[in-house]
Design a protein around this motif. Sequence first.
Motif, PDB file in Angstrom:
ATOM      1  N   ARG A 283       0.830  -1.214   0.000  1.00 41.66           N
ATOM      2  CA  ARG A 283       0.000   0.000   0.000  1.00 41.66           C
ATOM      3  C   ARG A 283       0.858   1.254   0.000  1.00 41.66           C
ATOM      4  O   ARG A 283       0.528   2.244  -0.636  1.00 41.66           O
ATOM      5  N   ALA A 284       1.991   1.200   0.712  1.00 36.48           N
ATOM      6  CA  ALA A 284       2.886   2.357   0.759  1.00 36.48           C
ATOM      7  C   ALA A 284       3.750   2.467  -0.488  1.00 36.48           C
ATOM      8  O   ALA A 284       4.247   3.548  -0.816  1.00 36.48           O
ATOM      9  N   GLY A 285       3.965   1.341  -1.167  1.00 37.62           N
ATOM     10  CA  GLY A 285       4.786   1.350  -2.372  1.00 37.62           C
ATOM     11  C   GLY A 285       6.267   1.209  -2.122  1.00 37.62           C
ATOM     12  O   GLY A 285       7.068   1.392  -3.034  1.00 37.62           O
TER      13      GLY A 285
ATOM     14  N   ASP B  18      -5.770  -5.490  -5.018  1.00 38.07           N
ATOM     15  CA  ASP B  18      -6.327  -4.132  -5.074  1.00 38.07           C
ATOM     16  C   ASP B  18      -5.404  -3.200  -5.860  1.00 38.07           C
ATOM     17  O   ASP B  18      -5.871  -2.374  -6.666  1.00 38.07           O
ATOM     18  N   HIS B  19      -4.094  -3.307  -5.643  1.00 40.62           N
ATOM     19  CA  HIS B  19      -3.136  -2.457  -6.350  1.00 40.62           C
ATOM     20  C   HIS B  19      -3.167  -2.741  -7.846  1.00 40.62           C
ATOM     21  O   HIS B  19      -3.111  -1.819  -8.675  1.00 40.62           O
ATOM     22  N   THR B  20      -3.270  -4.022  -8.210  1.00 38.61           N
ATOM     23  CA  THR B  20      -3.336  -4.393  -9.622  1.00 38.61           C
ATOM     24  C   THR B  20      -4.547  -3.772 -10.294  1.00 38.61           C
ATOM     25  O   THR B  20      -4.449  -3.226 -11.408  1.00 38.61           O
ATOM     26  N   VAL B  21      -5.680  -3.830  -9.627  1.00 38.04           N
ATOM     27  CA  VAL B  21      -6.910  -3.260 -10.195  1.00 38.04           C
ATOM     28  C   VAL B  21      -6.774  -1.742 -10.335  1.00 38.04           C
ATOM     29  O   VAL B  21      -7.187  -1.158 -11.349  1.00 38.04           O
ATOM     30  N   ARG B  22      -6.181  -1.093  -9.340  1.00 41.47           N
ATOM     31  CA  ARG B  22      -5.986   0.359  -9.430  1.00 41.47           C
ATOM     32  C   ARG B  22      -5.080   0.734 -10.598  1.00 41.47           C
ATOM     33  O   ARG B  22      -5.214   1.820 -11.172  1.00 41.47           O
TER      34      ARG B  22
END
Length: 236
Positions: A4-6, A78-82
């Motif tokens: 989430r933070a990257g 979630d990150h992939t979808v974003r």
Amino acid sequence: AALRAGHGPLFLRRADGWLLPLEVERWCARADAVDRDVLDRCEGAVLDVGCGPGRLVAELAARGRAVLGIDVSAAAVDHTVRMGGQALRRSVFEPLPGEGRWDTVLLMDGNIGIGGDPRALLDRVAGLLRPGGLLIAETAPVDIDERAQVRVVGVTDARGTGDPFPWARLGTPALLRYARGWTRAGQWTADGRRFAALRTRSRRTASSSAEPPKRTALISSQRARNTSAGSPVADR
């Protein structure tokens, strides 16, 4: 939290305390030149196993390719979808869409280690691919064949949380030893990263390498099914 933070730092920790750094920043960024070269070699519909935060899924989706990522991490999905890709929260060993019909499966970023049993993982991937389908795996940059129980840990959480899980680290020679019943389609090194391509058995006798197709000669729909013969990949 790192996804989430990257950024990390984040590690895989063996029971003896040895730490393997995880490249969170690179995984959370857009696909780089080495990644794009790998994606140029993909054929048809692509399944990215252990897609992480989705840079490869997003890149293929932007190219208009049929692609799905799977990962056990909700944050990764979630990150992939974003980023514009499609992904499911699923283990590779669970039922998956399109079994036996995928043209290419990716095991990047050391994901040949998933499950800690390379032979079992290769057997599972063979069941996901169509006959003659392509597997592209990123292997360790050293000649190693290691299985261990590991935990994901950060700098402030050196003992880790959750149960340990099985993992494997394989160099290319070890991967090829486990790949009984597969056809070798090439191996290469780029920017210190190592890759191997394998094919499932097909009724066709002609061999095919994982060379990137000539973009000027093929439109995307043709490129997706390109299986023309070629010379083995260089830089062995």
